[in-house]
Structures are given as structure tokens and as C-alpha cells.
Write a protein that holds these residues in place. Sequence first.
Motif, mmCIF file in Angstrom:
data_model
loop_
_atom_site.group_PDB
_atom_site.id
_atom_site.type_symbol
_atom_site.label_atom_id
_atom_site.label_comp_id
_atom_site.label_asym_id
_atom_site.label_seq_id
_atom_site.Cartn_x
_atom_site.Cartn_y
_atom_site.Cartn_z
ATOM 1 N N LEU A 68 74.160 80.991 12.348
ATOM 2 C CA LEU A 68 74.953 81.774 11.403
ATOM 3 C C LEU A 68 74.062 82.737 10.626
ATOM 4 C CD1 LEU A 68 77.993 81.715 10.848
ATOM 5 C CD2 LEU A 68 77.549 80.283 8.850
ATOM 6 N N LYS A 69 72.888 82.268 10.232
ATOM 7 C CA LYS A 69 71.931 83.153 9.556
ATOM 8 C C LYS A 69 71.512 84.278 10.487
ATOM 9 C CE LYS A 69 69.947 79.684 6.412
ATOM 10 N NZ LYS A 69 68.728 78.887 6.085
ATOM 11 N N GLY A 70 71.332 83.938 11.761
ATOM 12 C CA GLY A 70 70.946 84.955 12.734
ATOM 13 C C GLY A 70 72.005 86.021 12.904
ATOM 14 N N ILE A 71 73.281 85.626 12.798
ATOM 15 C CA ILE A 71 74.377 86.605 12.916
ATOM 16 C C ILE A 71 74.269 87.642 11.798
ATOM 17 C CG2 ILE A 71 76.878 86.916 12.733
ATOM 18 C CD1 ILE A 71 77.193 84.188 14.080
ATOM 19 N N PHE A 72 74.037 87.170 10.569
ATOM 20 C CA PHE A 72 73.961 88.089 9.425
ATOM 21 C C PHE A 72 72.687 88.925 9.439
ATOM 22 C CE2 PHE A 72 76.980 84.907 7.764
ATOM 23 C CZ PHE A 72 78.000 85.758 7.389
ATOM 24 N N SER A 73 71.636 88.390 10.057
ATOM 25 C CA SER A 73 70.366 89.136 10.120
ATOM 26 C C SER A 73 70.251 89.969 11.394
ATOM 27 C CB SER A 73 69.181 88.172 10.037
ATOM 28 O OG SER A 73 69.166 87.290 11.140
ATOM 29 N N GLY A 74 71.231 89.814 12.297
ATOM 30 C CA GLY A 74 71.209 90.574 13.546
ATOM 31 C C GLY A 74 70.422 89.926 14.658
ATOM 32 N N ASP A 75 69.991 88.677 14.463
ATOM 33 C CA ASP A 75 69.224 87.959 15.479
ATOM 34 C C ASP A 75 70.124 86.911 16.135
ATOM 35 O OD1 ASP A 75 67.356 86.773 17.076
ATOM 36 O OD2 ASP A 75 66.304 85.736 15.458
ATOM 37 N N LEU A 76 70.628 87.210 17.321
ATOM 38 C CA LEU A 76 71.535 86.305 18.026
ATOM 39 C C LEU A 76 70.835 85.523 19.128
ATOM 40 C CD1 LEU A 76 74.616 88.697 18.301
ATOM 41 C CD2 LEU A 76 74.384 86.718 16.804
ATOM 42 N N GLY A 77 69.522 85.525 19.101
ATOM 43 C CA GLY A 77 68.760 84.778 20.089
ATOM 44 C C GLY A 77 68.288 85.666 21.231
ATOM 45 N N THR A 78 67.758 85.009 22.264
ATOM 46 C CA THR A 78 67.190 85.702 23.425
ATOM 47 C C THR A 78 67.985 85.358 24.676
ATOM 48 O OG1 THR A 78 64.983 85.604 22.439
ATOM 49 C CG2 THR A 78 65.107 86.079 24.792
ATOM 50 N N SER A 79 68.295 86.370 25.455
ATOM 51 C CA SER A 79 69.047 86.168 26.695
ATOM 52 C C SER A 79 68.196 85.440 27.724
ATOM 53 C CB SER A 79 69.508 87.518 27.249
ATOM 54 O OG SER A 79 69.952 87.406 28.574
ATOM 55 N N ILE A 80 68.790 84.443 28.367
ATOM 56 C CA ILE A 80 68.096 83.712 29.426
ATOM 57 C C ILE A 80 67.949 84.583 30.668
ATOM 58 C CG2 ILE A 80 68.235 81.708 30.972
ATOM 59 C CD1 ILE A 80 69.774 80.271 28.721
ATOM 60 N N ARG A 81 68.991 85.328 30.975
ATOM 61 C CA ARG A 81 69.011 86.151 32.196
ATOM 62 C C ARG A 81 68.083 87.354 32.080
ATOM 63 N NH1 ARG A 81 68.858 89.517 35.539
ATOM 64 N NH2 ARG A 81 70.400 90.134 37.106
ATOM 65 N N TYR A 82 68.100 88.042 30.947
ATOM 66 C CA TYR A 82 67.347 89.288 30.806
ATOM 67 C C TYR A 82 66.027 89.112 30.050
ATOM 68 C CZ TYR A 82 71.726 91.580 32.183
ATOM 69 O OH TYR A 82 72.846 91.980 32.856
ATOM 70 N N ASN A 83 65.863 87.979 29.371
ATOM 71 C CA ASN A 83 64.676 87.733 28.538
ATOM 72 C C ASN A 83 64.501 88.848 27.497
ATOM 73 O OD1 ASN A 83 62.479 86.199 27.689
ATOM 74 N ND2 ASN A 83 61.041 87.334 28.977
ATOM 75 N N GLN A 84 65.626 89.281 26.943
ATOM 76 C CA GLN A 84 65.637 90.299 25.894
ATOM 77 C C GLN A 84 66.528 89.829 24.756
ATOM 78 O OE1 GLN A 84 66.848 93.749 28.431
ATOM 79 N NE2 GLN A 84 65.087 94.778 27.520
ATOM 80 N N SER A 85 66.413 90.508 23.621
ATOM 81 C CA SER A 85 67.233 90.162 22.473
ATOM 82 C C SER A 85 68.713 90.344 22.799
ATOM 83 C CB SER A 85 66.847 91.040 21.278
ATOM 84 O OG SER A 85 67.811 90.964 20.259
ATOM 85 N N VAL A 86 69.528 89.347 22.460
ATOM 86 C CA VAL A 86 70.972 89.429 22.687
ATOM 87 C C VAL A 86 71.569 90.576 21.885
ATOM 88 C CG1 VAL A 86 73.164 88.232 22.318
ATOM 89 C CG2 VAL A 86 71.226 86.990 23.292
ATOM 90 N N SER A 87 71.098 90.756 20.673
ATOM 91 C CA SER A 87 71.599 91.850 19.821
ATOM 92 C C SER A 87 71.340 93.206 20.470
ATOM 93 C CB SER A 87 70.939 91.798 18.445
ATOM 94 O OG SER A 87 71.187 90.571 17.809
ATOM 95 N N TYR A 88 70.163 93.341 21.054
ATOM 96 C CA TYR A 88 69.822 94.613 21.727
ATOM 97 C C TYR A 88 70.725 94.849 22.927
ATOM 98 C CZ TYR A 88 67.292 97.869 24.727
ATOM 99 O OH TYR A 88 66.955 98.920 25.537
ATOM 100 N N LEU A 89 70.944 93.813 23.741
ATOM 101 C CA LEU A 89 71.774 93.948 24.935
ATOM 102 C C LEU A 89 73.211 94.317 24.573
ATOM 103 C CD1 LEU A 89 70.490 90.879 26.983
ATOM 104 C CD2 LEU A 89 70.088 93.286 27.504
ATOM 105 N N ILE A 90 73.764 93.636 23.549
ATOM 106 C CA ILE A 90 75.140 93.944 23.128
ATOM 107 C C ILE A 90 75.220 95.356 22.540
ATOM 108 C CG2 ILE A 90 76.966 93.315 21.501
ATOM 109 C CD1 ILE A 90 76.231 90.423 21.912
#
Length: 313
Positions: A68-90
Motif C-alpha cells: 500500500l505504501k508502494g502504491i502511494f509512492s509509485g513503487d509497485l514492485g518489479t516485474s518477474i517477466r520483464y525484470n523492470q519496474s511495474v510502475s514503469y511498464l504500466i
Amino acid sequence: MRYYLRKLIGLVVTLVLVSLVTFFVFQILPGDPALIILGVDADEYQIEALNRSLGLDRPLSERYISWLKGIFSGDLGTSIRYNQSVSYLIGEGLKVTSLLSLYSMVFTIAIGLPIGLFLASHSKRKYSIPVSIISQLSLSIPSFCMGIFLISIFSVRLNLLPSVGYTPPSEGLFASFKSLLLPSLSVAIGSSAILIRYVKVSVLKESGKDYVRTARSKGMSKGRIMYVHVLKNSLIPVITILGLLTADILGGSIIVENIFSLPGIGRLITVSISSRDLPLIQALVLYLALIVVVCNFIVDLIYSLVDPRIRLR
């Protein structure tokens, strides 16, 4: 003011509930993300080490608060498939989907609103029957079939428009528009058929009311009655369906984006599901829910502007 406050509180509560359901549903699904990343040949120690680095060994409540903290800070974790930030991919996918949605909605309104008004004001004319049949036929054809049909005509036979791929606006506005013209029309033709039906029914229903007969008895022109009085009072159901169509299109036209090889949200959903990329799927589900909730909230606000009586309920 209380009306807007109630709607805002409802929006916040809904988003919290959506985040809870989204997070906990994906935590109880079978499958170990660490095993997906490392492969079936990984040993137990490697899996435990990766689970610790991903924070999967912590209690669910801690992981939810951290997410939930990550949602507000823009950090949604790292994609397993792309090995990139989920926020960046979206964010990258949203650039394509939002532009596709904009064109699709412009075409939907430009086609659906005037044809719906035409059918409502000429419902007893013979030439309105073929238009109604064509709109019903457009409604029955799925968007992916319409996309294939448009590709076969404008790309294969006439060679006027590209069949696949996406050109960003930075490489030329016209080239970008051409790359999204067929996909947006594939979505808009079916959506406009839905809008035509709602506009026609709503206007016809409003046209039979007493105030319309009174306006006619006073000698007011048919066009003035239609566009000044009837259309405004017919907007509530039309706004509702436009809100639903906007949420559907912004959610990502999954099949259409895959047919035209567009790197948008729809294609991202397909790839994340096929590769079982849980962090990315989880964030995309939250995104889709957020789009629906926010669109409904905006529709409620527009209701109150069109018909101020709604604020008193």
C-alpha cells in the motif's frame, strides 16, 4: 457540498476495499513466484533466499501495508517477466492505451451521437430503417473481427494504413495517428452502435413528455425543441453509457491491442497472465479497478452538473 463529500468518501472506501481484495486474492493463488523466477531446477535454499529478498517470508499484513505504501509512492514492485519496474511498464503501456482510448472515444461520440439523434428525430421515416440495421449489425460484430476486416481492406487491399505496430507522437503526429486509426475504429464502431441505441431510446422517451407537447403548441421549432430541451434532459442515460464505455476502453482493449501489436495495457495484461507475472498482474488488476471506480465517480459528478436536483437526494 455534502453530495460531493459523500461521493469522495465512497470513492476512497471503494479503493481501499479493492486494494484489499486485489492483494489477498493473489496471495492465496497457487504457485510460488520464486520458483517461477528461478525455474523448476532451483533448490530449496535458492528459493528461500529469493523469497526473503522479495519479502515473501513476511506476514501478509506487513506485506499489504508495504504494498500500500508502494502504491502511494509509485513503487509497485518489479516485474518477474520483464525484470523492470511495474510502475514503469504500466506507465509506458498507458501512453499507448490512453491515446487509443482518446481516438476511440472521439470517433464513438462523433459517430454515435448524431446518428442516434437522427434516428430519434426520423424514427417514422423509411430511410431510418437501413441506418438502424447497419448500427445493429455493427453492435453484433466483435471488435477483433472488425479489426481483421479493416486490416483486410485498408492495409492488405488498399495499402493505405499500417496493419500492425505503433508510432509514438514524438516520431510524427500524423504517423502516430495513422498507426492508431484502424485500432481506434475497430473499438469505436461497436461502441458507437451502443451509444446510438441509448441516444435514440433516451431521446424518444423524452420526446413524448408533456413539456415537449407544450413547446410544440407554442410554435417552437422542432430543431430548437430537440437540441435545446430534449437533448439536455436525455443526457443522464447517455452520460452513464459513455462512462462505462470510457472505463472499458481505458481498461485496455485486450484483443484489439494484440491484433494490431500495440504495446498498451491490453497487451501487457496478456503477457503478464501467460507468464504468471504476479506483481504485474496484481498491479494491472488494481489499475483496471481504479479506472472503473474513478470513471463512475466522474459520471456521478457530471450528473450533478447536468441535473442539480441529484445533489438533493
